[in-house]
Write an enzyme that holds these catalytic residues in place. Structure first.
Site, PDB file in Angstrom:
ATOM      1  N   ARG A 215      -5.697 -36.614  25.820  1.00 46.56           N
ATOM      2  CA  ARG A 215      -5.497 -37.632  24.849  1.00 46.56           C
ATOM      3  C   ARG A 215      -6.769 -38.260  24.353  1.00 46.56           C
ATOM      4  NH1 ARG A 215      -1.627 -40.035  28.779  1.00 46.56           N
ATOM      5  NH2 ARG A 215       0.493 -38.867  28.514  1.00 46.56           N
ATOM      6  N   LYS A 237     -11.541 -35.792   9.836  1.00 48.30           N
ATOM      7  CA  LYS A 237     -10.415 -34.801   9.724  1.00 48.30           C
ATOM      8  C   LYS A 237     -10.240 -33.652  10.710  1.00 48.30           C
ATOM      9  CE  LYS A 237      -8.485 -36.066   5.031  1.00 48.30           C
ATOM     10  NZ  LYS A 237      -8.068 -35.509   3.645  1.00 48.30           N
ATOM     11  N   GLU A 279     -18.143 -27.851  -2.963  1.00 49.37           N
ATOM     12  CA  GLU A 279     -17.641 -29.256  -2.341  1.00 49.37           C
ATOM     13  C   GLU A 279     -18.985 -30.231  -2.936  1.00 49.37           C
ATOM     14  OE1 GLU A 279     -15.045 -30.129  -1.128  1.00 49.37           O
ATOM     15  OE2 GLU A 279     -14.172 -28.306   0.020  1.00 49.37           O
ATOM     16  N   LYS A 321     -19.551 -39.041   0.963  1.00 45.55           N
ATOM     17  CA  LYS A 321     -18.426 -38.783   1.764  1.00 45.55           C
ATOM     18  C   LYS A 321     -18.233 -40.047   2.662  1.00 45.55           C
ATOM     19  CE  LYS A 321     -15.279 -36.128   4.072  1.00 45.55           C
ATOM     20  NZ  LYS A 321     -14.576 -34.748   4.375  1.00 45.55           N
ATOM     21  N   GLU A 331      -6.997 -42.093   4.365  1.00 46.80           N
ATOM     22  CA  GLU A 331      -6.664 -41.546   3.071  1.00 46.80           C
ATOM     23  C   GLU A 331      -5.339 -42.379   2.786  1.00 46.80           C
ATOM     24  OE1 GLU A 331      -7.293 -37.382   2.809  1.00 46.80           O
ATOM     25  OE2 GLU A 331      -5.359 -37.002   1.553  1.00 46.80           O
ATOM     26  N   ARG A 335      -9.586 -41.959  -0.549  1.00 45.44           N
ATOM     27  CA  ARG A 335     -10.005 -40.784  -0.025  1.00 45.44           C
ATOM     28  C   ARG A 335      -9.470 -39.303  -0.526  1.00 45.44           C
ATOM     29  NH1 ARG A 335     -11.506 -39.514   6.476  1.00 45.44           N
ATOM     30  NH2 ARG A 335     -12.025 -37.337   6.235  1.00 45.44           N
ATOM     31  N   ASN A 339     -10.352 -34.681  -2.634  1.00 49.84           N
ATOM     32  CA  ASN A 339      -9.592 -33.231  -2.599  1.00 49.84           C
ATOM     33  C   ASN A 339      -9.394 -32.868  -4.047  1.00 49.84           C
ATOM     34  OD1 ASN A 339      -8.925 -32.749   0.103  1.00 49.84           O
ATOM     35  ND2 ASN A 339      -7.493 -34.593   0.261  1.00 49.84           N
ATOM     36  N   HIS A 342      -8.162 -29.075  -4.313  1.00 46.67           N
ATOM     37  CA  HIS A 342      -7.883 -28.517  -3.248  1.00 46.67           C
ATOM     38  C   HIS A 342      -6.173 -28.135  -3.124  1.00 46.67           C
ATOM     39  CE1 HIS A 342     -11.794 -29.766  -1.725  1.00 46.67           C
ATOM     40  NE2 HIS A 342     -11.531 -29.593  -0.603  1.00 46.67           N
ATOM     41  N   HIS A 346      -5.592 -24.777  -2.056  1.00 45.61           N
ATOM     42  CA  HIS A 346      -4.853 -24.516  -0.795  1.00 45.61           C
ATOM     43  C   HIS A 346      -3.793 -23.349  -1.247  1.00 45.61           C
ATOM     44  CE1 HIS A 346      -5.668 -28.386   1.709  1.00 45.61           C
ATOM     45  NE2 HIS A 346      -7.009 -27.549   1.479  1.00 45.61           N
ATOM     46  N   HIS A 359     -12.917 -21.029   1.773  1.00 40.40           N
ATOM     47  CA  HIS A 359     -12.279 -22.131   1.242  1.00 40.40           C
ATOM     48  C   HIS A 359     -13.052 -22.843  -0.099  1.00 40.40           C
ATOM     49  CE1 HIS A 359     -10.731 -26.031   1.415  1.00 40.40           C
ATOM     50  NE2 HIS A 359     -11.798 -26.642   1.587  1.00 40.40           N
TER      51      HIS A 359
END
Lengths: 458, 458
Positions: A215, A237, A279, A321, A331, A335, A339, A342, A346, A359
């Site tokens: 955990r 993330k 990026e 960032k 987010e 935030r 993206n 993205h 994606h 990517h």
């Protein structure tokens, strides 16, 4: 910029820069460091209904300047260094960028030769056991160096490692289980530390494993690609892919520190370098006009891996960032602007199968599509479309999706994007002068259709 | 109690009880409710080095009393109700116990007929999409009722469900993936809510899925077993098992609310009921002498499922758990005391194969072993050993591990327990009068050996 209803809900900038002071008397690379950052940026954010966020920066926001003092007494402003790249070699004093998240704040160390400064890593290891998670490509290059940095003059610490297959297509549950298997077989306990050594895939998987093992255990990011250094290692993330979409399973989980040794870029393939620059360019487009203009002037230096230019690009990207993550860790809205491109990207990655395009390559094509759509909506002028395409071409990045990705693929993958809320797809689009964007579900669907038809053969 | 060095690091009790007010005018079970809890408990905690925590309660700490006022004007103290169980039937006004975790605080609703009060659930659903996670045993009994409660007079909400196989042996990564598959195929987004409907296995898996899906979505616990109602649904521990150990992969992730409809116990098998009582008895042993003595007087009423006795046992257990979790969410120390008997118990469960013994059965045998070891260390007197064994026997719970679990199994499973820190196994042991325990790695290894040899044939 189009005027919109403001609900008077401004974010205040809370990025802090740490005054750091190191000394490492026994090393030849002896340095002491003081970093001061002035954050002169002005930021105004207004909400337009629940599904739209508009972000404006003053066009003349000053570049952040860092004053770095080496023990030899040389003073330099990093902004000067970069426009007139210095030719000095050898270890560069590390810069520290802080990610300000209350009791989960952490430093990003940036510099040359940082893996030769063991105290940087060791101060963030709690307990006696470390698990380094890396891959088959990075392990032969840097694993020994990292183990040495963790254990030198530190006999109480023992290090295990797990070497995963390389590539986005292994960012899955089966591969993640190998990390848990190794941790459990090694009888690691809650006081252990996981170290991610590699690119974005390794960082995301190791971070999610650290978030989930018992955990939650400590972890450290040592990113070795531009992509990971300027983006994925910062901000917490973590996660893995699902066959139906990228990063659909994961956690927000912050590291103890991010250690960016820019020397690791010496072994990075050209294509990976370019992927990371996508990026870097993104930060300029969405929120930092000055940085974009600096990139336009310095793109050839970056492609030639000029160390000073690269170090500045990494630092400025991390600052951007860190600022966004400090304001909106989970987010809630702001935030999401990170993206840009993205959602389209994606769809390209999922449609092609993970790992066929890098990517950043998919993001580059996706950014061109988002910019095209912004232009069709009348939100930006033609010049910005051209500047975006130009700089991406100079970075040898694609400016259109591959022919095999169809409109139907875009539609079905975009429908399960994490930015869909109650069925409505929200997108990051540029709006206004360079450096301004919106995150919104309020746009004319026709513009999206037109963009898809313009870029897809079928 | 043995005197120990105190570092003067007391916890302060911060459990708050919510004043709740419901009205549901259109229902025959019309009630309004006011709950006031007086927290007269005194709690002193002292740390003995990093690896030991000692917990003492005043022996005469008052039972918490709740004043419940129904619309008919009847007043009752729950402590009175329980020693003289009332025979009234029909819906009982819900009690609310708050788990106080700052901006992640949430209520536990406890009462009869709560699934017939849709507004309780609906106020905690955000967004328009719900995924109910349940199993093959519970779905035929309560799934329709829960869907009805989520959707009645609420046309904007649509509900999906995923029905997992039943049992601890399915608390694994493969089964967890079925939840992600369903969520992604259903195109759920970040505003969705996961609902766990079932026992501890379902709650743990659904909670971990909610923590990980899209890096975290809302979730609600509807526990349907005593075990889940008094323990696992409260406090945010979620996760799955690994072949080498229980709950080794997971997250701390808090629900929006816990809804305990005590009517769901009507369908619970006797063995499951007894299993849950093991955790109820645990609260008495570790921190609530009055509650333990109440249990000694009322164990037959609990075994006969007397509704008032059962409701009180659940409420008092939730209060104990909420108090501990509020003080130590991430198990820095105090919270570990909730694991009395669990380290031995996990070894039994792992050794036998998950699902052969119920969790509470293994915990019962484990508690007897922990109590035996405490006695061997000279930390408690003989009478407490007997009282523990007696009450567990009356609850028809095992008081020794099965013969097939060997000393070697205990040793190897305990070595990977989450409470091992830098190689040292810390245990929860009783110390002092009833209601006092320690969490410590500082004990004579000989006592552990003797306990293992006393309880294991080989």
């Amino acid at each position: 910029m189009a005027s919109t209803a403001s609900t008077g809900n401004p974010f205040s900038v809370s990025l802090s820069s740490r005054k750091a002071s190191f000394s490492k008397p026994s090393s030849p690379a002896e340095v002491s460091l003081r970093v001061q950052s002035s954050n002169a940026s002005s930021l105004r954010t207004s909400f337009v209904s629940n599904s739209s966020i508009e972000l404006t920066r003053g066009a003349n926001s000053a570049l952040k300047s860092s004053t770095v003092r080496s023990r030899t007494g040389i003073m330099a402003s990093s902004a000067q260094v970069v426009d007139q790249p210095s030719s000095k070699t050898g270890p560069v004093a590390p810069t520290v960028v802080d990610v300000d998240l209350g009791n989960r704040s952490y430093p990003i160390y940036i510099g040359s030769g940082l893996l030769d400064q063991p105290e940087l890593l060791q101060r963030h290891v709690h307990g006696k056991r470390v698990l380094v998670v890396t891959n088959t490509k990075v392990a032969p290059l840097y694993l020994d160096k990292v183990v040495e940095a963790l254990t030198r003059d530190n006999p109480n610490v023992s290090v295990e490692s797990v070497i995963l297959p390389d590539g986005e297509k292994y960012k899955d549950m089966d591969t993640l289980m190998k990390v848990f298997d190794k941790a459990i077989e090694s009888r690691l306990d809650r006081r252990c530390t996981f170290v991610a050594l590699g690119g974005g895939v390794i960082g995301d998987m190791c971070g999610y494993a650290a978030a989930s093992f018992l955990r939650g255990v400590n972890f450290i990011q040592i990113p070795t690609t531009v992509m990971a250094q300027v983006d994925s290692s910062v901000g917490g993330k973590t996660g893995i892919n699902h066959p139906l979409g990228k990063n659909l399973i994961g956690a927000f989980y912050q590291p103890q520190c991010v250690l960016i040794d820019t020397d690791t870029l010496n072994t990075l393939p050209d294509r990976e370098l370019a992927s990371g620059l996508a990026e870097v360019i993104k930060y300029g487009l969405i929120r930092d006009a000055d940085f974009f203009e600096w990139q336009e002037r310095n793109i050839q230096a970056l492609m030639a891996r000029d160390p000073a230019a690269m170090a500045y690009a990494i630092k400025r990207s991390c600052e951007n960032k860190a600022e966004v993550v400090s304001l909106d860790e989970k987010e809630g809205g702001l935030r999401a602007t990170l993206n840009l491109g993205h959602t389209f990207g994606h769809a390209i990655e999922t449609g092609l199968g993970y790992g066929n395009w890098l990517h950043g390559e998919a993001v580059a094509a996706g950014m061109v599509m988002a910019v095209d759509m912004s232009y069709r909506l009348g939100w930006i002028d033609d010049a910005l479309v051209k500047r975006t395409t130009n700089i991406l071409k100079q970075a040898k990045l694609p400016v259109a999706p591959p022919e095999s990705v169809t409109i139907e693929t875009f539609r079905s993958v975009m429908a399960v994007d994490k930015k869909v809320a109650d069925g409505l797809l929200r997108l990051i689009l540029l709006k206004g002068p360079l450096g301004n964007c919106v995150f919104t579900g309020e746009y004319d669907r026709k513009a999206l259709d037109e963009t898809l038809h313009a870029f897809c053969k079928s």
